[in-house]
Design a protein around this motif. Sequence first.
Motif, PDB file in Angstrom:
ATOM      1  N   ARG A  19       0.839  -1.190   0.000  1.00  0.00           N
ATOM      2  CA  ARG A  19       0.000   0.000   0.000  1.00  0.00           C
ATOM      3  C   ARG A  19       0.876   1.243   0.000  1.00  0.00           C
ATOM      4  O   ARG A  19       1.707   1.434   0.894  1.00  0.00           O
ATOM      5  CB  ARG A  19      -0.939   0.046   1.209  1.00  0.00           C
ATOM      6  N   LEU A  20       0.668   2.066  -0.996  1.00  0.00           N
ATOM      7  CA  LEU A  20       1.373   3.332  -1.087  1.00  0.00           C
ATOM      8  C   LEU A  20       0.518   4.442  -0.495  1.00  0.00           C
ATOM      9  O   LEU A  20      -0.713   4.389  -0.566  1.00  0.00           O
ATOM     10  CB  LEU A  20       1.707   3.659  -2.542  1.00  0.00           C
ATOM     11  N   SER A  21       1.187   5.435   0.064  1.00  0.00           N
ATOM     12  CA  SER A  21       0.494   6.592   0.621  1.00  0.00           C
ATOM     13  C   SER A  21       1.038   7.858  -0.016  1.00  0.00           C
ATOM     14  O   SER A  21       2.211   7.937  -0.378  1.00  0.00           O
ATOM     15  CB  SER A  21       0.711   6.673   2.136  1.00  0.00           C
ATOM     16  N   CYS A  22       0.166   8.840  -0.134  1.00  0.00           N
ATOM     17  CA  CYS A  22       0.573  10.149  -0.629  1.00  0.00           C
ATOM     18  C   CYS A  22      -0.074  11.191   0.280  1.00  0.00           C
ATOM     19  O   CYS A  22      -1.293  11.362   0.253  1.00  0.00           O
ATOM     20  CB  CYS A  22       0.135  10.341  -2.072  1.00  0.00           C
ATOM     21  N   ALA A  23       0.746  11.832   1.071  1.00  0.00           N
ATOM     22  CA  ALA A  23       0.253  12.826   2.017  1.00  0.00           C
ATOM     23  C   ALA A  23       0.370  14.213   1.408  1.00  0.00           C
ATOM     24  O   ALA A  23       1.430  14.593   0.918  1.00  0.00           O
ATOM     25  CB  ALA A  23       1.045  12.751   3.314  1.00  0.00           C
ATOM     26  N   GLY A  24      -0.712  14.953   1.476  1.00  0.00           N
ATOM     27  CA  GLY A  24      -0.721  16.289   0.927  1.00  0.00           C
ATOM     28  C   GLY A  24      -0.692  17.349   2.015  1.00  0.00           C
ATOM     29  O   GLY A  24      -1.255  17.148   3.093  1.00  0.00           O
ATOM     30  N   SER A  25      -0.060  18.448   1.744  1.00  0.00           N
ATOM     31  CA  SER A  25      -0.020  19.563   2.684  1.00  0.00           C
ATOM     32  C   SER A  25       0.058  20.870   1.905  1.00  0.00           C
ATOM     33  O   SER A  25       0.327  20.888   0.708  1.00  0.00           O
ATOM     34  CB  SER A  25       1.187  19.450   3.624  1.00  0.00           C
ATOM     35  N   GLY A  26      -0.207  21.941   2.598  1.00  0.00           N
ATOM     36  CA  GLY A  26      -0.118  23.247   1.984  1.00  0.00           C
ATOM     37  C   GLY A  26      -1.468  23.844   1.660  1.00  0.00           C
ATOM     38  O   GLY A  26      -1.687  25.026   1.845  1.00  0.00           O
TER      39      GLY A  26
END
Length: 128
Positions: A19-26
């Motif tokens: 399982r890949l994760s992509c965390a977003g911010s900003g």
Amino acid sequence: QVQLVASGGGLVQAGTSLRLSCAGSGRTLSIYSMGWFRQVPGKEREFVATISWRNGITYYADSLKGRFTISRDNAKNTVYLQMNSLKPEDTAVYSCAAARDALLSSGQARSTFSYDYWGQGTQVTVSS
């Protein structure tokens, strides 16, 4: 501005899951579509899957439908790519991307030109 950080790659055996994760911010991702692409050396970046953060509509590469699942966690501002029954040909650098258009069409979702922000890639290697 949006920053994306992909993680979860690694070396696994064929037939297993990752399982890949992509965390977003900003900025809030609720106005975006989020996608996963993959690339192997010498080849063009390949579309994997996309999800609309607004309504959850998903698109998949036909060849991956049924094995890969894209999902999102609004509270964590994170999009996931669940990859099952992995094959050696799934070996690639997987990157996540965000498009300011929250309602991409199927065709638009498959084009890298539709995406405005890209995270760094995470390497997935599947051994036979």
